[in-house]
Design a protein around this motif. Structure first.
Motif, PDB file in Angstrom:
ATOM      1  N   LYS A 136       4.158   4.480 -13.182  1.00  0.00           N
ATOM      2  CA  LYS A 136       3.620   5.946 -12.902  1.00  0.00           C
ATOM      3  C   LYS A 136       3.906   6.021 -11.696  1.00  0.00           C
ATOM      4  O   LYS A 136       3.828   5.343 -10.564  1.00  0.00           O
ATOM      5  CB  LYS A 136       2.050   6.010 -13.256  1.00  0.00           C
ATOM      6  N   ASP A 137       4.544   7.452 -11.325  1.00  0.00           N
ATOM      7  CA  ASP A 137       4.434   7.611  -9.783  1.00  0.00           C
ATOM      8  C   ASP A 137       3.188   7.972  -9.021  1.00  0.00           C
ATOM      9  O   ASP A 137       2.342   8.353  -9.755  1.00  0.00           O
ATOM     10  CB  ASP A 137       5.279   9.164 -10.010  1.00  0.00           C
ATOM     11  N   PRO A 138       3.262   7.683  -7.804  1.00  0.00           N
ATOM     12  CA  PRO A 138       4.356   7.297  -7.052  1.00  0.00           C
ATOM     13  C   PRO A 138       4.766   6.054  -6.836  1.00  0.00           C
ATOM     14  O   PRO A 138       5.481   5.376  -5.930  1.00  0.00           O
ATOM     15  CB  PRO A 138       4.010   7.949  -5.476  1.00  0.00           C
ATOM     16  N   GLY A 139       4.006   5.172  -7.570  1.00  0.00           N
ATOM     17  CA  GLY A 139       4.556   3.479  -7.427  1.00  0.00           C
ATOM     18  C   GLY A 139       3.690   2.812  -8.303  1.00  0.00           C
ATOM     19  O   GLY A 139       2.862   3.040  -9.041  1.00  0.00           O
ATOM     20  N   GLY A 140       4.073   1.367  -8.035  1.00  0.00           N
ATOM     21  CA  GLY A 140       3.264   0.381  -9.029  1.00  0.00           C
ATOM     22  C   GLY A 140       3.600  -0.935  -8.377  1.00  0.00           C
ATOM     23  O   GLY A 140       4.560  -1.154  -7.620  1.00  0.00           O
ATOM     24  N   ILE A 141       2.804  -1.965  -9.089  1.00  0.00           N
ATOM     25  CA  ILE A 141       3.083  -3.329  -8.729  1.00  0.00           C
ATOM     26  C   ILE A 141       2.651  -4.214  -9.795  1.00  0.00           C
ATOM     27  O   ILE A 141       1.789  -3.969 -10.566  1.00  0.00           O
ATOM     28  CB  ILE A 141       2.172  -3.556  -7.556  1.00  0.00           C
ATOM     29  N   PHE A 142       3.411  -5.282  -9.814  1.00  0.00           N
ATOM     30  CA  PHE A 142       2.994  -6.272 -10.715  1.00  0.00           C
ATOM     31  C   PHE A 142       3.675  -7.808 -10.441  1.00  0.00           C
ATOM     32  O   PHE A 142       4.468  -7.861  -9.510  1.00  0.00           O
ATOM     33  CB  PHE A 142       3.709  -5.908 -12.354  1.00  0.00           C
ATOM     34  N   CYS A 143       2.990  -8.697 -11.052  1.00  0.00           N
ATOM     35  CA  CYS A 143       3.484 -10.062 -10.878  1.00  0.00           C
ATOM     36  C   CYS A 143       3.562 -10.897 -11.881  1.00  0.00           C
ATOM     37  O   CYS A 143       2.564 -10.888 -12.690  1.00  0.00           O
ATOM     38  CB  CYS A 143       2.403 -10.689  -9.612  1.00  0.00           C
ATOM     39  N   VAL A 144       4.686 -11.781 -12.367  1.00  0.00           N
ATOM     40  CA  VAL A 144       4.949 -12.456 -13.507  1.00  0.00           C
ATOM     41  C   VAL A 144       5.277 -13.990 -13.066  1.00  0.00           C
ATOM     42  O   VAL A 144       5.775 -13.981 -11.831  1.00  0.00           O
ATOM     43  CB  VAL A 144       6.103 -11.605 -14.328  1.00  0.00           C
ATOM     44  N   ILE A 193       7.056  -7.541  -8.104  1.00  0.00           N
ATOM     45  CA  ILE A 193       7.982  -6.337  -7.646  1.00  0.00           C
ATOM     46  C   ILE A 193       6.809  -5.278  -7.412  1.00  0.00           C
ATOM     47  O   ILE A 193       5.722  -5.045  -7.986  1.00  0.00           O
ATOM     48  CB  ILE A 193       8.492  -5.995  -8.949  1.00  0.00           C
ATOM     49  N   TRP A 194       7.192  -4.558  -6.207  1.00  0.00           N
ATOM     50  CA  TRP A 194       6.493  -3.512  -5.603  1.00  0.00           C
ATOM     51  C   TRP A 194       7.225  -2.323  -5.434  1.00  0.00           C
ATOM     52  O   TRP A 194       8.287  -2.321  -4.739  1.00  0.00           O
ATOM     53  CB  TRP A 194       5.533  -4.162  -4.475  1.00  0.00           C
ATOM     54  N   ARG A 195       6.920  -1.117  -5.649  1.00  0.00           N
ATOM     55  CA  ARG A 195       7.439   0.213  -5.258  1.00  0.00           C
ATOM     56  C   ARG A 195       6.574   1.125  -4.867  1.00  0.00           C
ATOM     57  O   ARG A 195       5.476   1.117  -5.241  1.00  0.00           O
ATOM     58  CB  ARG A 195       8.344   0.721  -6.390  1.00  0.00           C
ATOM     59  N   ASN A 196       6.915   2.048  -3.843  1.00  0.00           N
ATOM     60  CA  ASN A 196       5.997   3.101  -3.318  1.00  0.00           C
ATOM     61  C   ASN A 196       6.797   4.330  -2.749  1.00  0.00           C
ATOM     62  O   ASN A 196       7.615   4.047  -1.800  1.00  0.00           O
ATOM     63  CB  ASN A 196       5.076   2.258  -2.039  1.00  0.00           C
ATOM     64  N   GLN A 197       6.651   5.229  -3.380  1.00  0.00           N
ATOM     65  CA  GLN A 197       7.295   6.501  -3.358  1.00  0.00           C
ATOM     66  C   GLN A 197       6.307   7.398  -2.882  1.00  0.00           C
ATOM     67  O   GLN A 197       6.742   8.707  -2.835  1.00  0.00           O
ATOM     68  CB  GLN A 197       8.228   6.820  -4.516  1.00  0.00           C
ATOM     69  N   LYS A 198       5.245   7.198  -2.301  1.00  0.00           N
ATOM     70  CA  LYS A 198       4.318   8.033  -1.984  1.00  0.00           C
ATOM     71  C   LYS A 198       4.642   8.493  -0.466  1.00  0.00           C
ATOM     72  O   LYS A 198       4.377   7.599   0.614  1.00  0.00           O
ATOM     73  CB  LYS A 198       2.744   7.598  -1.707  1.00  0.00           C
ATOM     74  N   ALA A 199       5.102   9.952  -0.221  1.00  0.00           N
ATOM     75  CA  ALA A 199       5.682   9.955   1.205  1.00  0.00           C
ATOM     76  C   ALA A 199       4.843   9.883   2.313  1.00  0.00           C
ATOM     77  O   ALA A 199       3.392  10.031   2.146  1.00  0.00           O
ATOM     78  CB  ALA A 199       5.867  11.658   1.294  1.00  0.00           C
ATOM     79  N   PRO A 200       5.175   9.420   3.455  1.00  0.00           N
ATOM     80  CA  PRO A 200       6.602   9.163   3.880  1.00  0.00           C
ATOM     81  C   PRO A 200       7.287   7.876   3.177  1.00  0.00           C
ATOM     82  O   PRO A 200       8.523   7.639   3.666  1.00  0.00           O
ATOM     83  CB  PRO A 200       6.727   9.222   5.303  1.00  0.00           C
ATOM     84  N   ALA A 201       6.516   6.922   2.374  1.00  0.00           N
ATOM     85  CA  ALA A 201       6.899   5.844   2.136  1.00  0.00           C
ATOM     86  C   ALA A 201       8.357   6.004   0.845  1.00  0.00           C
ATOM     87  O   ALA A 201       8.173   6.949   0.057  1.00  0.00           O
ATOM     88  CB  ALA A 201       6.056   5.005   1.461  1.00  0.00           C
ATOM     89  N   ASN A 202       9.039   5.043   0.988  1.00  0.00           N
ATOM     90  CA  ASN A 202      10.317   5.326  -0.240  1.00  0.00           C
ATOM     91  C   ASN A 202      10.945   4.054  -0.229  1.00  0.00           C
ATOM     92  O   ASN A 202      11.885   3.791   0.394  1.00  0.00           O
ATOM     93  CB  ASN A 202      11.293   6.565   0.086  1.00  0.00           C
ATOM     94  N   ILE A 203      10.183   2.957  -1.203  1.00  0.00           N
ATOM     95  CA  ILE A 203      10.354   1.572  -0.806  1.00  0.00           C
ATOM     96  C   ILE A 203      10.312   0.811  -2.146  1.00  0.00           C
ATOM     97  O   ILE A 203       9.600   1.471  -2.866  1.00  0.00           O
ATOM     98  CB  ILE A 203       9.772   1.115   0.353  1.00  0.00           C
ATOM     99  N   ILE A 204      11.128  -0.029  -2.310  1.00  0.00           N
ATOM    100  CA  ILE A 204      11.005  -0.924  -3.351  1.00  0.00           C
ATOM    101  C   ILE A 204      11.111  -2.673  -2.827  1.00  0.00           C
ATOM    102  O   ILE A 204      11.851  -2.871  -2.175  1.00  0.00           O
ATOM    103  CB  ILE A 204      11.903  -0.811  -4.435  1.00  0.00           C
TER     104      ILE A 204
END
Length: 278
Positions: free
Chosen positions: A181-189, A228-239
């Motif tokens: 879900k936006d603006p980001g998420g994280i998981f570990c496998v 794997i982690w991503r964050n598009q919550k401004a001002p972040a824009n990163i994976i």
């Protein structure tokens, strides 16, 4: 920063002020590191490291802050103690199209104990593949657990709708980089080895760098998990692509489960990864 490049492959900026981690990573004239498009974690060392393409988490702790038992309010720092420790560069060579840089990083952990990372960077001038070999040595006089996690961070602005994450360890073999879900998420496998003892994950194709794909391979024996982690919550824009030594659990839960990797004084543990833009 030390400019580090070979006949083929990316041009890297190695940060001798902080573990000889990678600041800039230039591919097809594009620096894909996130720069300031990062969340503010309140720790200037980590904020500095997050700006770059790769930084090292550990060796005394990984992931987020946790209280240190037996102390009054003292905590393990965000992502461990390595960031901000300068590297002692022992040699840098450029021969026959290949590049190599060897350094030692002496670390004082949050408990005041000494650890050392013996680090070797290489770039193969024929294939363009970058390799990192690390040996973490317990140079203290106490037996300690050791942890390690590599954060490989790419700026989300360089990715596009056709960019995917792919790997055997991922559900269905892969999915778009904007997972969850936006603006980001994280998981570990778990990340089982695919060949030669390495697990592999890919991010691409990336139109901004000529349709190339980032291929990451890492030692599955000492880095048996992938976060794997991503964050598009401004001002972040990163994976972030993050090979890691331990499951995504609290520190005390890992200890209770018997999953600490202990090092006696003078003992060591080795880690490694490779990446290429193909």
């Amino acid at each position: 920063m030390i400019e580090f490049a070979a006949a083929r492959g990316p041009r890297l900026m190695l940060d001798e002020t902080s573990v000889l981690d990678i600041g800039g990573c230039i591919v097809e004239s594009v620096d894909i590191a996130p720069k300031r498009a990062i969340p503010d974690d309140g720790d200037p060392r980590i904020d500095h490291s997050l700006e770059g393409f790769l930084f090292t988490c550990g060796p005394d702790h990984i992931r987020h802050r946790q209280p240190i038992p037996g102390t009054e309010g003292k905590v393990y720092p965000l992502h461990g103690s390595a960031s901000g420790h300068p590297a002692r560069v022992l040699r840098t060579t450029f021969e026959n199209g290949n590049a190599e840089c060897r350094a030692d990083i002496d670390i004082i952990t949050v408990e005041g104990l000494l650890q050392r990372i013996e680090r070797l960077w290489r770039i193969d001038g024929v294939t363009g593949e970058v390799s990192l070999e690390d040996r973490v040595v317990n140079t203290s006089n106490e037996t300690v657990p050791t942890f390690l996690m590599y954060h490989m961070n790419a700026g989300g602005k360089w990715l596009d709708a056709g960019t995917r994450l792919e790997g055997r360890m991922l559900e269905g073999g892969g999915f778009p980089w904007t997972f969850g879900k936006d603006p980001g998420g994280i998981f570990c496998v778990e990340a089982p080895a695919s060949e030669e003892g390495f697990a592999e994950v890919r991010l691409g194709p990336i139109a901004a760098i000529g349709g190339k794909t980032l291929r990451v391979r890492f030692r599955a024996d000492t880095l048996p998990y992938l976060q794997i982690w991503r964050n598009q919550k401004a001002p972040a824009n990163i994976i972030g692509i993050e090979p890691v030594s331990h499951r995504w659990l609290l520190r005390d839960e890992l200890e209770t489960a018997g999953e600490f990797n202990w090092l006696k004084p003078g003992e060591s543990r080795s880690y490694g990864l490779r990446f290429a833009f193909v």
